[in-house]
Motif scaffolding. Structure first.
Motif, PDB file in Angstrom:
ATOM      1  N   ARG A 112       0.862  -1.042   0.136  1.00  0.00           N
ATOM      2  CA  ARG A 112      -0.268   0.011   0.418  1.00  0.00           C
ATOM      3  C   ARG A 112       0.783   1.347  -0.420  1.00  0.00           C
ATOM      4  O   ARG A 112       0.511   2.145  -0.577  1.00  0.00           O
ATOM      5  CB  ARG A 112      -0.863   0.180   1.060  1.00  0.00           C
ATOM      6  CG  ARG A 112      -2.425  -0.493   0.914  1.00  0.00           C
ATOM      7  CD  ARG A 112      -3.094  -0.246   2.511  1.00  0.00           C
ATOM      8  NE  ARG A 112      -4.228  -1.487   2.265  1.00  0.00           N
ATOM      9  CZ  ARG A 112      -4.339  -2.206   3.556  1.00  0.00           C
ATOM     10  NH1 ARG A 112      -3.563  -2.697   3.806  1.00  0.00           N
ATOM     11  NH2 ARG A 112      -5.313  -3.120   2.916  1.00  0.00           N
ATOM     12  N   ARG A 115       2.405   2.353  -2.780  1.00  0.00           N
ATOM     13  CA  ARG A 115       0.407   2.561  -3.971  1.00  0.00           C
ATOM     14  C   ARG A 115       0.433   1.091  -5.014  1.00  0.00           C
ATOM     15  O   ARG A 115      -0.806   1.472  -5.650  1.00  0.00           O
ATOM     16  CB  ARG A 115       0.639   3.701  -5.088  1.00  0.00           C
ATOM     17  CG  ARG A 115       1.496   4.823  -4.635  1.00  0.00           C
ATOM     18  CD  ARG A 115       1.072   6.347  -5.227  1.00  0.00           C
ATOM     19  NE  ARG A 115       1.640   7.203  -3.908  1.00  0.00           N
ATOM     20  CZ  ARG A 115       0.944   8.059  -2.722  1.00  0.00           C
ATOM     21  NH1 ARG A 115      -0.352   7.071  -2.424  1.00  0.00           N
ATOM     22  NH2 ARG A 115       1.391   8.522  -2.308  1.00  0.00           N
ATOM     23  N   LYS A 117      -2.194  -2.240  -4.920  1.00  0.00           N
ATOM     24  CA  LYS A 117      -3.820  -2.077  -4.814  1.00  0.00           C
ATOM     25  C   LYS A 117      -3.605  -3.656  -4.601  1.00  0.00           C
ATOM     26  O   LYS A 117      -5.264  -3.916  -4.483  1.00  0.00           O
ATOM     27  CB  LYS A 117      -4.593  -1.601  -6.005  1.00  0.00           C
ATOM     28  CG  LYS A 117      -4.501  -0.443  -5.816  1.00  0.00           C
ATOM     29  CD  LYS A 117      -5.094   0.078  -6.406  1.00  0.00           C
ATOM     30  CE  LYS A 117      -5.778   2.099  -6.620  1.00  0.00           C
ATOM     31  NZ  LYS A 117      -4.544   2.343  -5.799  1.00  0.00           N
TER      32      LYS A 117
END
Ligand SMILES: CC(C)(COP(=O)(O)OP(=O)(O)OC[C@H]1O[C@@H](n2cnc3c(N)ncnc32)[C@H](O)[C@@H]1OP(=O)(O)O)[C@@H](O)C(=O)NCCC(=O)NCCS
Length: 157
Positions: A112, A115, A117
């Motif tokens: 996370r 970035r 997912k």
């Protein structure tokens, strides 16, 4: 059962190397995960930054080892990049105390932070394998296999 203490991750350094390579799973689980020594050798031959090996420590006890991967070229043709958990070895005598869950949560947090997912993992089917551990944590098979292992994914968003 969960532990009431606070486990943490430590980098693999000359100080932690012997503790890391001393982590052993139960004999009947050895089919499901490579020895830590092999994982560290694989980390060494990958491009810098791909492999993320860490010792899991609780107090002064080494309790497990994990190795994550970030943005690996999944098909080796430059079309698909994935991040996830490559290896997870909780010491035989330390299983069932929440350290495996902590390891997955730690890798999820790091993905996370970068970035990402999705958290990918592959597992061997079989009665002594980790399938139900991963399913219980929310991973779902995505229908693929990789080198004979089931591919599972945890959605992070
Ligand atoms: C699978 C493994 C990582 C689990 O680690 P662990 O520290 O014992 O797991 P935890 O204590 O964090 O368990 C978290 C939850 O999963 C459950 N769980 C753990 N192992 C399980 C299993 N084999 N089957 C079903 N549930 C399992 C626990 O009961 C717990 O559930 P709860 O919170 O509802 O009580 C550990 O057994 C291991 O290292 N196995 C050998 C190597 C391996 O298979 N690694 C994965 C390679 S991909």
């Amino acid at each position: 059962m969960t532990t009431t203490s606070a486990p943490r991750l430590e980098e693999i350094t000359p100080r932690t190397f012997e503790a890391a390579t001393g982590i052993k799973v139960r004999p009947e689980q050895e089919f499901a995960v490579s020895p830590v020594m092999q994982s560290l050798a694989e980390a060494y031959v990958r491009p810098a930054g791909v492999a993320w090996p860490r010792l899991i420590v609780d107090g002064d006890r080494p309790v497990g080892f994990l190795m994550a991967f970030f943005d690996i070229d999944w098909k080796e043709d430059g079309t698909l990049f994935r991040s996830g958990l490559w290896r997870l070895n909780i010491a035989a005598e330390e299983q069932g105390k929440g350290y495996g869950r902590f390891a997955v949560q730690s890798v999820a947090a790091e993905i996370r932070r970068r970035r990402g997912k999705e958290l990918y993992v592959t597992w061997h089917a079989g009665p002594n394998g980790p399938e139900n551990f991963y399913l219980g944590l929310g991973f779902r098979p995505n229908g693929e296999t990789s080198e004979g292992e089931i591919v599972g994914v945890l959605e992070l968003s």
